[in-house]
Design a protein around this motif. Structure first.
Motif, PDB file in Angstrom:
ATOM      1  N   VAL A  54       0.821  -1.203   0.000  1.00 46.45           N
ATOM      2  CA  VAL A  54       0.000   0.000   0.000  1.00 46.45           C
ATOM      3  C   VAL A  54       0.859   1.258   0.000  1.00 46.45           C
ATOM      4  O   VAL A  54       0.439   2.311  -0.503  1.00 46.45           O
ATOM      5  CB  VAL A  54      -0.963  -0.010   1.217  1.00 46.45           C
ATOM      6  CG1 VAL A  54      -0.212   0.177   2.530  1.00 46.45           C
ATOM      7  CG2 VAL A  54      -2.046   1.055   1.067  1.00 46.45           C
ATOM      8  N   SER A  55       2.079   1.183   0.525  1.00 45.44           N
ATOM      9  CA  SER A  55       2.938   2.364   0.579  1.00 45.44           C
ATOM     10  C   SER A  55       3.341   2.838  -0.812  1.00 45.44           C
ATOM     11  O   SER A  55       3.678   4.007  -0.998  1.00 45.44           O
ATOM     12  CB  SER A  55       4.199   2.071   1.414  1.00 45.44           C
ATOM     13  OG  SER A  55       5.063   1.170   0.742  1.00 45.44           O
ATOM     14  N   ARG A  56       3.294   1.933  -1.784  1.00 49.44           N
ATOM     15  CA  ARG A  56       3.729   2.280  -3.144  1.00 49.44           C
ATOM     16  C   ARG A  56       2.594   2.833  -4.000  1.00 49.44           C
ATOM     17  O   ARG A  56       2.831   3.510  -4.987  1.00 49.44           O
ATOM     18  CB  ARG A  56       4.326   1.050  -3.829  1.00 49.44           C
ATOM     19  CG  ARG A  56       5.462   0.415  -3.027  1.00 49.44           C
ATOM     20  CD  ARG A  56       5.997  -0.856  -3.689  1.00 49.44           C
ATOM     21  NE  ARG A  56       6.736  -1.645  -2.714  1.00 49.44           N
ATOM     22  CZ  ARG A  56       6.435  -2.870  -2.357  1.00 49.44           C
ATOM     23  NH1 ARG A  56       5.392  -3.476  -2.897  1.00 49.44           N
ATOM     24  NH2 ARG A  56       7.159  -3.514  -1.464  1.00 49.44           N
ATOM     25  N   VAL A  57       1.347   2.524  -3.622  1.00 49.72           N
ATOM     26  CA  VAL A  57       0.214   2.904  -4.481  1.00 49.72           C
ATOM     27  C   VAL A  57      -0.651   4.015  -3.896  1.00 49.72           C
ATOM     28  O   VAL A  57      -1.534   4.527  -4.581  1.00 49.72           O
ATOM     29  CB  VAL A  57      -0.674   1.670  -4.781  1.00 49.72           C
ATOM     30  CG1 VAL A  57       0.120   0.621  -5.525  1.00 49.72           C
ATOM     31  CG2 VAL A  57      -1.268   1.087  -3.507  1.00 49.72           C
ATOM     32  N   CYS A  58      -0.425   4.373  -2.617  1.00 49.22           N
ATOM     33  CA  CYS A  58      -1.209   5.468  -2.049  1.00 49.22           C
ATOM     34  C   CYS A  58      -0.764   6.786  -2.692  1.00 49.22           C
ATOM     35  O   CYS A  58       0.268   6.852  -3.361  1.00 49.22           O
ATOM     36  CB  CYS A  58      -1.044   5.518  -0.527  1.00 49.22           C
ATOM     37  SG  CYS A  58       0.656   5.772   0.026  1.00 49.22           S
ATOM     38  N   GLN A  59      -1.549   7.833  -2.483  1.00 47.61           N
ATOM     39  CA  GLN A  59      -1.227   9.137  -3.064  1.00 47.61           C
ATOM     40  C   GLN A  59      -1.109  10.200  -1.982  1.00 47.61           C
ATOM     41  O   GLN A  59      -2.061  10.414  -1.227  1.00 47.61           O
ATOM     42  CB  GLN A  59      -2.296   9.531  -4.086  1.00 47.61           C
ATOM     43  CG  GLN A  59      -2.212   8.771  -5.377  1.00 47.61           C
ATOM     44  CD  GLN A  59      -0.885   8.979  -6.093  1.00 47.61           C
ATOM     45  OE1 GLN A  59      -0.346  10.094  -6.104  1.00 47.61           O
ATOM     46  NE2 GLN A  59      -0.364   7.918  -6.694  1.00 47.61           N
ATOM     47  N   PRO A 111       2.766   8.600  -2.952  1.00 49.94           N
ATOM     48  CA  PRO A 111       3.464   7.397  -2.502  1.00 49.94           C
ATOM     49  C   PRO A 111       4.239   7.683  -1.211  1.00 49.94           C
ATOM     50  O   PRO A 111       4.783   8.774  -1.019  1.00 49.94           O
ATOM     51  CB  PRO A 111       4.402   7.074  -3.663  1.00 49.94           C
ATOM     52  CG  PRO A 111       3.737   7.685  -4.850  1.00 49.94           C
ATOM     53  CD  PRO A 111       3.082   8.930  -4.352  1.00 49.94           C
ATOM     54  N   LEU A 112       4.279   6.689  -0.350  1.00 51.96           N
ATOM     55  CA  LEU A 112       4.752   6.874   1.013  1.00 51.96           C
ATOM     56  C   LEU A 112       6.252   6.617   1.152  1.00 51.96           C
ATOM     57  O   LEU A 112       6.754   5.561   0.755  1.00 51.96           O
ATOM     58  CB  LEU A 112       3.980   5.924   1.939  1.00 51.96           C
ATOM     59  CG  LEU A 112       4.152   6.098   3.441  1.00 51.96           C
ATOM     60  CD1 LEU A 112       3.535   7.420   3.903  1.00 51.96           C
ATOM     61  CD2 LEU A 112       3.490   4.921   4.171  1.00 51.96           C
ATOM     62  N   THR A 113       6.959   7.589   1.728  1.00 48.09           N
ATOM     63  CA  THR A 113       8.341   7.351   2.146  1.00 48.09           C
ATOM     64  C   THR A 113       8.306   6.397   3.333  1.00 48.09           C
ATOM     65  O   THR A 113       7.515   6.586   4.265  1.00 48.09           O
ATOM     66  CB  THR A 113       9.032   8.670   2.550  1.00 48.09           C
ATOM     67  OG1 THR A 113       9.223   9.462   1.387  1.00 48.09           O
ATOM     68  CG2 THR A 113      10.369   8.413   3.205  1.00 48.09           C
ATOM     69  N   CYS A 118      13.311   4.067   1.707  1.00 49.17           N
ATOM     70  CA  CYS A 118      12.663   4.268   0.400  1.00 49.17           C
ATOM     71  C   CYS A 118      12.087   5.687   0.364  1.00 49.17           C
ATOM     72  O   CYS A 118      11.064   5.973   0.994  1.00 49.17           O
ATOM     73  CB  CYS A 118      11.533   3.259   0.202  1.00 49.17           C
ATOM     74  SG  CYS A 118      12.061   1.536   0.235  1.00 49.17           S
ATOM     75  N   LEU A 119      12.747   6.574  -0.365  1.00 46.38           N
ATOM     76  CA  LEU A 119      12.317   7.966  -0.447  1.00 46.38           C
ATOM     77  C   LEU A 119      11.257   8.135  -1.533  1.00 46.38           C
ATOM     78  O   LEU A 119      11.505   7.834  -2.691  1.00 46.38           O
ATOM     79  CB  LEU A 119      13.520   8.871  -0.735  1.00 46.38           C
ATOM     80  CG  LEU A 119      14.539   8.996   0.393  1.00 46.38           C
ATOM     81  CD1 LEU A 119      15.778   9.721  -0.094  1.00 46.38           C
ATOM     82  CD2 LEU A 119      13.919   9.726   1.584  1.00 46.38           C
ATOM     83  N   ARG A 120      10.086   8.608  -1.128  1.00 47.73           N
ATOM     84  CA  ARG A 120       8.995   8.849  -2.081  1.00 47.73           C
ATOM     85  C   ARG A 120       8.412  10.233  -1.838  1.00 47.73           C
ATOM     86  O   ARG A 120       9.034  11.059  -1.168  1.00 47.73           O
ATOM     87  CB  ARG A 120       7.949   7.725  -1.958  1.00 47.73           C
ATOM     88  CG  ARG A 120       8.543   6.329  -2.253  1.00 47.73           C
ATOM     89  CD  ARG A 120       7.474   5.269  -2.330  1.00 47.73           C
ATOM     90  NE  ARG A 120       8.053   3.952  -2.580  1.00 47.73           N
ATOM     91  CZ  ARG A 120       7.991   2.929  -1.729  1.00 47.73           C
ATOM     92  NH1 ARG A 120       7.341   3.048  -0.587  1.00 47.73           N
ATOM     93  NH2 ARG A 120       8.566   1.778  -2.024  1.00 47.73           N
ATOM     94  N   ASP A 121       7.220  10.493  -2.327  1.00 51.86           N
ATOM     95  CA  ASP A 121       6.713  11.874  -2.399  1.00 51.86           C
ATOM     96  C   ASP A 121       6.011  12.369  -1.126  1.00 51.86           C
ATOM     97  O   ASP A 121       5.573  13.514  -1.097  1.00 51.86           O
ATOM     98  CB  ASP A 121       5.717  12.002  -3.549  1.00 51.86           C
ATOM     99  CG  ASP A 121       6.396  11.778  -4.906  1.00 51.86           C
ATOM    100  OD1 ASP A 121       7.639  11.919  -4.972  1.00 51.86           O
ATOM    101  OD2 ASP A 121       5.695  11.450  -5.876  1.00 51.86           O
ATOM    102  N   SER A 122       5.910  11.555  -0.097  1.00 54.41           N
ATOM    103  CA  SER A 122       5.137  11.985   1.078  1.00 54.41           C
ATOM    104  C   SER A 122       5.956  12.850   2.039  1.00 54.41           C
ATOM    105  O   SER A 122       5.453  13.251   3.095  1.00 54.41           O
ATOM    106  CB  SER A 122       4.588  10.771   1.836  1.00 54.41           C
ATOM    107  OG  SER A 122       5.642  10.030   2.417  1.00 54.41           O
ATOM    108  N   CYS A 123       7.230  13.099   1.706  1.00 53.87           N
ATOM    109  CA  CYS A 123       8.023  14.005   2.546  1.00 53.87           C
ATOM    110  C   CYS A 123       9.050  14.720   1.654  1.00 53.87           C
ATOM    111  O   CYS A 123       9.299  14.291   0.521  1.00 53.87           O
ATOM    112  CB  CYS A 123       8.745  13.254   3.667  1.00 53.87           C
ATOM    113  SG  CYS A 123      10.170  12.311   3.139  1.00 53.87           S
TER     114      CYS A 123
END
Length: 339
Positions: free
Chosen positions: A288-293, A295-297, A334-339
């Motif tokens: 779910v961390s990869r597909v939420c909006q 995407p979750l760090t 895993c750095l994504r767009d939530s921060c």
């Protein structure tokens, strides 16, 4: 001649019933089942037909007691919903099943007395080894395991004083790295959201959190430890509590991706922009961390790798009598767009 298929006292088909139907002695049946290469093809086929017709199941526990060996491994977990439990189990199976070992999975429901009852029953079955997804045990269980003369493997997280074998990630280092990343990105008013988990895991997360916050002279006091399980609904319910207590909050660290996504959904409902108004990060790198909006760090925990490495270590111990202690398995940011 009629054959009595079941004993009156237990209702179970016995090896004597198989021998009677096949017209041979019980020792011959036993030999055919244990070492079929020592029995002629014709006789073996006759015995196999009798076994099939009667539905005979060998008593593996009795065989293990008689031979002093077993290929059954018990795995006791606090909850089947525990983060990464299924992946670690799959990794263990991948290694141990081809080697002839079967894993019995049991749930202690986060209760020491339940774990004690389970292990009292399981240890009486002459286990080959025990695998535990917890380090919190009663004194009675600790004494049983120390005196059982079998490998005991505690998995999931590294610890300083294991009962025997231990394989997992360093939760202190992982939480430190996750929190440190937020601080270096300029976040100052950071909170930590925990939920129901093993107390020792909570203490490890808290240690990493305090280490990072105090190193940068930031307040480590924005912490909520909810009694509810670490689910989406708990994350959703706890975000308003955080904002009420600390309206200055600019980043939130959650000890599971489910908690983080629940908080993220509540941000959408309240029209709080992530990460512009509030950064949110999780722990685990679940699907779910990869597909939420957005995407979750998150901090990726290689649960299947932990299971595979644990299976290999346990197999080496069972086959060779020893194993080499290794450094904790590395978790990855895993750095994504939530921060």
């Amino acid at each position: 001649m009629s054959v009595t298929r079941k004993r009156r006292n237990t209702g179970k088909v016995t090896i004597a019933d198989v021998a009677q139907l096949a017209g041979v002695g019980t020792m011959t049946v036993s030999r055919a089942l244990r070492t079929p290469e020592q029995v002629s093809d014709k006789l073996r086929e006759k015995i196999e037909a009798a076994v099939s017709e009667l539905g005979y199941m060998p008593n593996l526990a009795a065989s293990a007691l008689a031979s002093g060996s077993s290929h059954t491994i018990a795995m006791v977990v606090p909850s089947l919903m525990e983060s990464g439990c299924s992946e670690m189990f799959a990794g263990l199976q991948q290694v141990l099943q081809p080697a002839g070992y079967q894993i019995m999975l049991a749930e202690s429901q986060h209760r020491l007395e339940q774990e004690e009852k389970l292990l009292e029953t399981l240890l009486a079955s002459n286990l080959a080894a025990a695998i535990l997804l917890s380090v919190e045990h009663s004194d009675t269980v600790r004494n049983w395991l120390k005196n059982a003369n079998i490998p005991v493997l505690e998995i999931g997280a590294a610890q300083a004083d294991p009962l025997d074998m231990n394989i997992g990630i360093d939760n202190v280092a992982a939480m430190f790295e996750l929190t440190e990343m937020l601080i270096k990105r300029g976040y100052q008013n950071i909170g930590l959201l925990c939920a129901r988990q093993e107390q020792w895991i909570f203490q490890q997360h808290l240690q990493g959190w305090y280490k990072a916050m105090l190193r940068h002279h930031l307040s480590p006091n924005r912490v909520i430890n909810a009694a509810a399980p670490p689910t989406f609904s708990t994350g959703t319910a706890q975000l308003p509590e955080f904002l009420l207590a600390w309206p200055e909050l600019d980043a939130l660290v959650c000890v599971s991706d489910e908690l983080a996504c629940g908080a993220l959904y509540e941000c959408h409902r309240r029209r709080i922009k992530v990460p512009d108004d509030l950064a949110i990060v999780g722990f685990g790198d679940s699907d779910v961390s990869r597909v939420c909006q957005p995407p979750l760090t998150t901090m990726a925990v290689p649960h299947r790798k932990i299971g595979i490495e644990a299976g290999r270590a346990l197999l080496a111990r069972l086959n060779e009598g020893s194993w080499s202690d290794k450094a904790p398995i590395v978790s990855t940011l895993c750095l994504r767009d939530s921060c």
